[in-house]
Design an enzyme around this catalytic site. Structure first.
Site, mmCIF file in Angstrom:
data_model
loop_
_atom_site.group_PDB
_atom_site.id
_atom_site.type_symbol
_atom_site.label_atom_id
_atom_site.label_comp_id
_atom_site.label_asym_id
_atom_site.label_seq_id
_atom_site.Cartn_x
_atom_site.Cartn_y
_atom_site.Cartn_z
ATOM 1 N N LEU A 124 137.175 1.738 102.659
ATOM 2 C CA LEU A 124 136.379 0.555 102.375
ATOM 3 C C LEU A 124 136.519 -0.385 103.567
ATOM 4 O O LEU A 124 137.572 -0.429 104.209
ATOM 5 C CB LEU A 124 136.871 -0.161 101.108
ATOM 6 C CG LEU A 124 136.724 0.575 99.777
ATOM 7 C CD1 LEU A 124 137.388 -0.224 98.659
ATOM 8 C CD2 LEU A 124 135.255 0.814 99.437
ATOM 9 N N ASP A 125 135.470 -1.140 103.859
ATOM 10 C CA ASP A 125 135.570 -2.132 104.918
ATOM 11 C C ASP A 125 136.676 -3.130 104.594
ATOM 12 O O ASP A 125 137.007 -3.358 103.419
ATOM 13 C CB ASP A 125 134.248 -2.882 105.071
ATOM 14 C CG ASP A 125 133.109 -1.975 105.497
ATOM 15 O OD1 ASP A 125 133.387 -0.976 106.188
ATOM 16 O OD2 ASP A 125 131.956 -2.263 105.131
ATOM 17 N N LYS A 126 137.221 -3.740 105.628
ATOM 18 C CA LYS A 126 138.320 -4.699 105.458
ATOM 19 C C LYS A 126 138.008 -5.732 104.380
ATOM 20 O O LYS A 126 138.843 -6.028 103.532
ATOM 21 C CB LYS A 126 138.607 -5.394 106.789
ATOM 22 C CG LYS A 126 139.663 -6.485 106.700
ATOM 23 C CD LYS A 126 139.842 -7.202 108.025
ATOM 24 C CE LYS A 126 140.834 -8.348 107.900
ATOM 25 N NZ LYS A 126 140.999 -9.090 109.180
ATOM 26 N N THR A 152 135.757 -5.617 101.960
ATOM 27 C CA THR A 152 135.257 -5.085 100.694
ATOM 28 C C THR A 152 136.458 -4.751 99.822
ATOM 29 O O THR A 152 137.403 -4.107 100.282
ATOM 30 C CB THR A 152 134.399 -3.829 100.911
ATOM 31 O OG1 THR A 152 133.256 -4.174 101.688
ATOM 32 C CG2 THR A 152 133.940 -3.241 99.582
ATOM 33 N N ARG A 159 125.725 -2.411 102.807
ATOM 34 C CA ARG A 159 125.422 -3.618 103.572
ATOM 35 C C ARG A 159 124.158 -3.429 104.411
ATOM 36 O O ARG A 159 123.291 -4.309 104.455
ATOM 37 C CB ARG A 159 126.624 -3.969 104.451
ATOM 38 C CG ARG A 159 127.885 -4.253 103.648
ATOM 39 C CD ARG A 159 129.138 -4.247 104.517
ATOM 40 N NE ARG A 159 129.100 -5.309 105.508
ATOM 41 C CZ ARG A 159 129.988 -5.416 106.501
ATOM 42 N NH1 ARG A 159 130.947 -4.502 106.633
ATOM 43 N NH2 ARG A 159 129.891 -6.419 107.357
#
Length: 338
Positions: free
Chosen positions: A149-151, A153, A249
């Site tokens: 997961l993105d930082k 998120t 996104r």
């Protein structure tokens, strides 16, 4: 969907000693090729390394050359001795472990926690935390991380605690076998759900960003449905069919409904006419993209049992939804009654 919160001890211990007989259809093929077919819990590259290290026997004799030809009826023995990754160090970082057994763990990652070390980041990541919480992952690539997961998120991630689990979960990811659903709070009043089927690749001018790339992009498919509508914003549930970098996104920005707080893809621009100052301040100060991985479902890599977990959005997103409802109620009360 069940909320699993206790340790399950039903999964089996990982066996590092394996043997198999070469079938007729694999006769007169290279040893590494045959090993990759018969011992498919590991990659061919890893098996080639183990062959070179003398960890494979053919009819009881150590063979250390991957190109050696084997015949039907030969007995292959593999000693899969994993090696620790010493480049990333364990760190005591609090983790929300919603489930674990001997093969997997499921983590509810907070926003702000980077998943693994990268350029300029060598510590303070989820990978460092996993090595401390689950020391056995020091012999599993990236401490068992099979997706990310993105930082900024938040939400659910599955972790492989053994090499076998890592290989099988990685294969399941590549086959799109995980079910993943996200909460996303986006700009704009969306009337209905739909799908975005648009390939994603590196942005042609900004290599840090991703973009919809008609030629040369990788297949990317997202399905979304409306969970709640507000005056100028919408709470969506988004289901992924593929797992491209920044997929939700990029797709939401592509259809001109960027995620609130997403400065990389246009979600930090405040939209909405007649917005009261209080809500405007809430939107301007929201510190991240309003995106949360709420549901995860998969087949257990050892038992094959279908398992699922649910994590509601954290307080920052919940507070954002409350503010949007409050503003919408004010708008409704102020509208002329017919």
């Amino acid at each position: 969907m069940a909320k699993a919160t206790k340790t399950d001890t039903t999964s089996e211990e990982e066996d590092l000693h394996h043997s198999a007989e070469v079938p007729h259809e694999l006769t007169e093929q290279r040893l590494d090729v045959v090993c990759a077919k018969l011992f498919n819990d590991w990659s061919r590259a890893r098996l080639q390394t183990w062959i070179g290290d003398g960890r494979v026997r053919v009819n009881g004799i150590v063979i250390d050359k991957p190109r050696t030809v084997v015949l039907a009826g030969d007995t292959l023995e593999l000693e899969a001795v994993p090696e620790a990754d010493l480049t990333v160090h364990p760190e005591k970082i609090a983790l929300d472990v919603v489930y674990h057994d001997k093969a997997i763990a499921v983590i509810n990652k907070p926003a702000g926690l980077t998943v693994h070390p990268g350029a300029g980041i060598s510590s303070g990541t989820l990978q460092n935390a996993l090595l401390h919480r689950f020391p056995q992952t020091n012999v599993v690539p990236r401490a068992g991380l099979v997706h990310r997961l993105d930082k900024d998120t938040s939400g659910l991630l599955v972790i492989a605690l053994t090499l076998t689990a890592q290989t099988r979960l990685s294969a399941a990811i590549s086959e799109h076998a995980f079910r993943r659903e996200y909460d996303a709070v986006v700009h704009g009043d969306m009337v209905s759900g739909g799908s975005v089927d648009a390939p994603i690749g590196r942005h042609p001018r900004d290599r840090v960003r991703m973009a919809v790339v008609p030629r040369g992009g990788r297949e990317a498919l997202s399905h979304y449905r409306v969970q709640e509508r507000y005056s100028s914003h919408t709470h969506l549930r988004v289901k992924l069919e593929t797992g491209r970098t920044h997929q939700i996104r990029v797709h939401m920005s592509h259809i001109r409904h960027p995620i609130i707080g997403d400065s990389m893809y246009g979600g930090d621009v405040i939209r909405g006419r007649g917005m009261d100052p209080e809500l405007r301040d809430v939107l301007k100060s929201f510190p991240r993209q309003a995106l949360h991985a709420r549901e995860l479902e998969l087949d257990h890599p050892i038992s094959g049992k279908t398992m699922g977990w649910l994590a509601e959005p954290p307080k920052d997103i919940q507070d954002l939804l409350v503010a949007l409802r409050k503003h919408t109620a004010r708008d409704a009360a102020a509208s002329p009654k017919r």
